[in-house]
Write an enzyme that holds these catalytic residues in place. Sequence first.
Site, PDB file in Angstrom:
ATOM      1  N   THR A  21       0.807  -1.219   0.000  1.00 21.38           N
ATOM      2  CA  THR A  21       0.000   0.000   0.000  1.00 21.38           C
ATOM      3  C   THR A  21       0.841   1.271   0.000  1.00 21.38           C
ATOM      4  O   THR A  21       0.467   2.264  -0.634  1.00 21.38           O
ATOM      5  CB  THR A  21      -0.937   0.005   1.220  1.00 21.38           C
ATOM      6  OG1 THR A  21      -1.832  -1.109   1.131  1.00 21.38           O
ATOM      7  CG2 THR A  21      -1.749   1.286   1.291  1.00 21.38           C
ATOM      8  N   SER A  69      -0.319 -10.360  -0.319  1.00 19.52           N
ATOM      9  CA  SER A  69      -1.127 -11.583  -0.347  1.00 19.52           C
ATOM     10  C   SER A  69      -0.663 -12.537  -1.437  1.00 19.52           C
ATOM     11  O   SER A  69      -1.015 -13.720  -1.426  1.00 19.52           O
ATOM     12  CB  SER A  69      -2.609 -11.234  -0.548  1.00 19.52           C
ATOM     13  OG  SER A  69      -2.805 -10.551  -1.775  1.00 19.52           O
TER      14      SER A  69
END
Length: 386
Positions: A21, A69
């Site tokens: 992010t 992920s």
Amino acid sequence: MNSMSNMVREKKILVLYTGGTMGMKPDANGSLAPSKGYLTERIMELPEIGRDDMPHFKVKEYDELIDSSCMGPQHWICIANDIESNYNAYDGFVVIMGTDTMAYASSALSFMLENLSKPVVFTGSQIPFAQVYTDARRNLLVAMIVAATSDFPEVCLCFNDKILRANRTVKMNSIGLDAFDSPNYHPLATLGTSIRQRKDLVLCHPKGEFTVSHNLDAKVIVIKLVPGFDDESISALVKHSTSLKAMVLEMYGTGNGPSKKLPLLDAIRLARSKGIIVVALSQCARGGVSLETYSMGRDFSNAGVISGGDMTTEACTTKLAYLCGKFTDMESIIYYMSVNIRGELTEKGMSHLRTSSYQESVVPTPTVRSTESSGVFANLSSQNDA
């Protein structure tokens, strides 16, 4: 420029950006996506970077910036390789990645980096640099300061107002800025008007030469027990598996489970007969497993389940991958799963934990540190009650 600024300015750190992010910005559709070179540009624009009390640094952005992920052992090995190849050229390292699997990656690195004598600090953010309201700036700057000025010979995680031991860390909040916690161990440092370090909790400096274990055998599965679950599915998994090395059971309380359900115990016994290691963890965030507390736990222990103590699932699974990649015999893996090799396991009250020559030469254990803190770190003189 004072002597402290001189000391910090002389430090050199390597910043590894894998994705996540922090360096994302809106794409053509308005969705957040990684953008090559963007994070480095934002870092260089920070006014703090040119200050005398900030270290010299280099940013290496990975060719493929990926969401955490999608990361796994092969990516952890790449990070470890970069640290290994640059180890002598830098005083500390910062790894920027996504938060979703940061606890797994940092735990894995804590085991892979043997005889580590320099700080390796993982960080990220819940909000990207591209937004006005963001936690990215502080997390990054503090991580860089810790990597340059701390005396942490271990892998840690810097997020919000805490510096945590990596292999004690779990992600507890998917939307809050205080995303990570260390349920069974105190923070190594906390942020306030200064960075307050717990010297008594930090790992001791190793005596051996720094090396990296490049082999991870991640043929590990985690099963969370729930009331009324299907025992036959576990039996089928064990029966038909040809490559599984270890199975982690997240059990109730201190290691309880439905010991009267014979198919489950039979599945465990079958797993052990096939050379599959079975480790018990607690589903509770705090505390740990003690299979001898209740008769139900003893039933599982007698079936061949070993205790994971108060390890996190992240630490337990990556430790298994590390040990399975290092040893070929089950006895050694089982033995070291019960040994505190990187501060991942609380020894207090656990008489079965042992010290070994392997532990002393390769894996330093926590000891009380008596050196005084300096610079931005303020000494906290409190007892080790972790």
